[in-house]
Design an enzyme around this catalytic site. Structure first.
Site, PDB file in Angstrom:
ATOM      1  N   THR A   1     -10.571   1.398   4.854  1.00 56.65           N
ATOM      2  CA  THR A   1      -9.410   2.133   5.355  1.00 56.65           C
ATOM      3  C   THR A   1      -9.913   3.166   6.366  1.00 56.65           C
ATOM      4  OG1 THR A   1      -9.355   4.050   3.877  1.00 56.65           O
ATOM      5  CG2 THR A   1      -8.502   1.977   2.988  1.00 56.65           C
ATOM      6  N   GLU A   2      -8.973   3.781   7.069  1.00 56.79           N
ATOM      7  CA  GLU A   2      -9.362   4.798   8.063  1.00 56.79           C
ATOM      8  C   GLU A   2     -10.072   5.987   7.401  1.00 56.79           C
ATOM      9  OE1 GLU A   2      -5.692   3.957   8.983  1.00 56.79           O
ATOM     10  OE2 GLU A   2      -6.144   2.992  10.906  1.00 56.79           O
ATOM     11  N   TYR A   3      -9.502   6.462   6.299  1.00 55.02           N
ATOM     12  CA  TYR A   3     -10.116   7.597   5.595  1.00 55.02           C
ATOM     13  C   TYR A   3     -11.485   7.216   5.040  1.00 55.02           C
ATOM     14  CZ  TYR A   3      -6.397  11.082   5.669  1.00 55.02           C
ATOM     15  OH  TYR A   3      -5.503  12.046   6.045  1.00 55.02           O
TER      16      TYR A   3
ATOM     17  N   ASP B   1      -3.571  11.703  -1.473  1.00 50.95           N
ATOM     18  CA  ASP B   1      -3.744  13.160  -1.464  1.00 50.95           C
ATOM     19  C   ASP B   1      -4.190  13.635  -2.850  1.00 50.95           C
ATOM     20  OD1 ASP B   1      -2.780  12.914   1.072  1.00 50.95           O
ATOM     21  OD2 ASP B   1      -0.747  13.581   0.603  1.00 50.95           O
TER      22      ASP B   1
ATOM     23  N   GLU C   1       4.809   4.556   3.838  1.00 46.49           N
ATOM     24  CA  GLU C   1       4.270   5.829   4.327  1.00 46.49           C
ATOM     25  C   GLU C   1       5.409   6.825   4.443  1.00 46.49           C
ATOM     26  OE1 GLU C   1       1.310   7.398   4.972  1.00 46.49           O
ATOM     27  OE2 GLU C   1       2.589   9.047   5.631  1.00 46.49           O
TER      28      GLU C   1
ATOM     29  N   GLU D   1       0.871  -1.183   0.000  1.00 48.43           N
ATOM     30  CA  GLU D   1       0.000   0.000   0.000  1.00 48.43           C
ATOM     31  C   GLU D   1       0.901   1.223   0.000  1.00 48.43           C
ATOM     32  OE1 GLU D   1      -2.892   0.536   3.186  1.00 48.43           O
ATOM     33  OE2 GLU D   1      -3.734   2.293   2.188  1.00 48.43           O
TER      34      GLU D   1
ATOM     35  N   LYS E   1      -4.940  21.598  -6.829  1.00 51.98           N
ATOM     36  CA  LYS E   1      -4.514  22.695  -7.714  1.00 51.98           C
ATOM     37  C   LYS E   1      -3.981  22.133  -9.022  1.00 51.98           C
ATOM     38  CE  LYS E   1      -3.224  26.052  -4.219  1.00 51.98           C
ATOM     39  NZ  LYS E   1      -2.093  26.495  -3.415  1.00 51.98           N
TER      40      LYS E   1
HETATM   41  N1  SAH Z   1      -4.441   4.969   2.915  1.00 51.49           N
HETATM   42  C1  SAH Z   1      -4.816   5.557   4.186  1.00 51.49           C
HETATM   43  C2  SAH Z   1      -4.272   6.986   4.339  1.00 51.49           C
HETATM   44  C3  SAH Z   1      -4.765   7.963   3.307  1.00 51.49           C
HETATM   45  S1  SAH Z   1      -4.081   9.604   3.510  1.00 51.49           S
HETATM   46  C4  SAH Z   1      -6.326   5.530   4.343  1.00 51.49           C
HETATM   47  O1  SAH Z   1      -7.010   5.325   3.349  1.00 51.49           O
HETATM   48  O2  SAH Z   1      -6.803   5.708   5.470  1.00 51.49           O
HETATM   49  C5  SAH Z   1      -2.735   9.563   2.349  1.00 51.49           C
HETATM   50  C6  SAH Z   1      -1.445   9.105   2.992  1.00 51.49           C
HETATM   51  O3  SAH Z   1      -0.454   9.014   1.982  1.00 51.49           O
HETATM   52  C7  SAH Z   1      -0.903  10.066   4.036  1.00 51.49           C
HETATM   53  O4  SAH Z   1      -0.614   9.366   5.226  1.00 51.49           O
HETATM   54  C8  SAH Z   1       0.361  10.639   3.394  1.00 51.49           C
HETATM   55  O5  SAH Z   1       1.374  10.959   4.325  1.00 51.49           O
HETATM   56  C9  SAH Z   1       0.766   9.505   2.482  1.00 51.49           C
HETATM   57  N2  SAH Z   1       1.562   9.922   1.324  1.00 51.49           N
HETATM   58  C10 SAH Z   1       1.311  10.985   0.529  1.00 51.49           C
HETATM   59  N3  SAH Z   1       2.228  11.085  -0.444  1.00 51.49           N
HETATM   60  C11 SAH Z   1       3.088  10.045  -0.277  1.00 51.49           C
HETATM   61  C12 SAH Z   1       4.247   9.618  -0.963  1.00 51.49           C
HETATM   62  N4  SAH Z   1       4.707  10.292  -2.018  1.00 51.49           N
HETATM   63  N5  SAH Z   1       4.885   8.532  -0.518  1.00 51.49           N
HETATM   64  C13 SAH Z   1       4.432   7.858   0.562  1.00 51.49           C
HETATM   65  N6  SAH Z   1       3.336   8.224   1.270  1.00 51.49           N
HETATM   66  C14 SAH Z   1       2.668   9.300   0.859  1.00 51.49           C
END
Ligand code: SAH
Length: 217
Positions: free
Chosen positions: A195-197, A120, A67, A42, A124
């Site tokens: 997932t948490e989100y 994320d 992460e 993941e 923009k």
């Molecule tokens: N997958 C989890 C978290 C979603 S939030 C869920 O669904 O609950 C997105 C996560 O991706 C954040 O914790 C952020 O720190 C991480 N993230 C963002 N860009 C990243 C990157 N380039 N490499 C690794 N992690 C990243």
């Protein structure tokens, strides 16, 4: 994910058996660590709740949670320590690092499946290259995925979903599944853990989008 900075989270993670010591050290050697089980990763796992549940339900698979932020990963490690004080889960490990370095963490063809959940959105227009489904990232996933490997992407964000579908098409990936309302699909009950989100956004009534795809070879 916004969390206050946790002092010494980095040191804590370095000492934890749930976290890879040196992110690049396992490149080409993951299968050994995974005892030949297919490797699912993941990218942007946050606190790792989804992967912890997946690992519990699928002992025949090996999960790696990538992460970027130590303070976020720290929460996941604490959760694992509480639930498995003697490390009784042998198919999950966390890797602290950035998706842009995935080619340094994994050798070509080493991964069976890539999960992206609630990445994320970078709304923009000038930031589209940072989205984890931007074509340059898709190309990285294609390299580390094995022949039959696939990507699963889940989000609450419609513009990001639409952008991702377009990027996949333009990068010649084949979509095998897509829904714009996962939680109201007939098969939803038997599907993967949330997932948490996902829990957060679906409790606000937002539809959850999901797709699966593989790169055409
Ligand atoms: N997958 C989890 C978290 C979603 S939030 C869920 O669904 O609950 C997105 C996560 O991706 C954040 O914790 C952020 O720190 C991480 N993230 C963002 N860009 C990243 C990157 N380039 N490499 C690794 N992690 C990243």
């Amino acid at each position: 994910m916004r969390l206050r900075n946790i002092p010494k989270a980095g040191e804590y993670l370095k000492a934890s058996s749930w976290v890879v010591d040196e992110p690049k050290s396992l490149q080409g050697r993951w299968k050994q660590l995974a005892k030949d089980r297919p490797i699912h990763i993941e990218v942007g796992m946050g606190k790792g709740g989804f992967l912890i549940d997946m690992a519990k339900q699928n002992p025949h698979l090996y999960f790696v949670g990538l992460e970027k932020y130590e303070s976020v990963m720290y929460k996941g490690v604490r959760k694992l320590e509480r639930e498995f004080p003697n490390h009784e889960l042998d198919n999950l490990i966390f890797l602290q690092g950035d998706a842009k370095y995935l080619l340094e963490y994994f050798a070509p063809g080493e991964v069976a499946k890539v999960y992206l959940s609630f990445s994320d959105p970078w709304p923009k227009s000038g930031h589209y290259k940072r989205r984890l489904t931007y074509r340059d990232f898709l190309s990285i996933y294609k390299t580390i995925l094995e022949e039959e490997g696939q990507l699963q992407f889940r989000t609450d964000n419609q513009p990001l979903f639409d952008f991702s579908v377009q990027e996949l098409q333009e990068s010649f990936w084949q979509m095998t599944y897509a829904t714009r309302d996962l939680h109201h699909e007939p098969h939803f009950e038997e599907s993967q853990p949330q997932t948490e989100y996902e829990r957060k956004f679906s409790s606000l009534g937002q539809p959850i989008y999901q797709l699966r795809a593989f790169p055409k070879r």
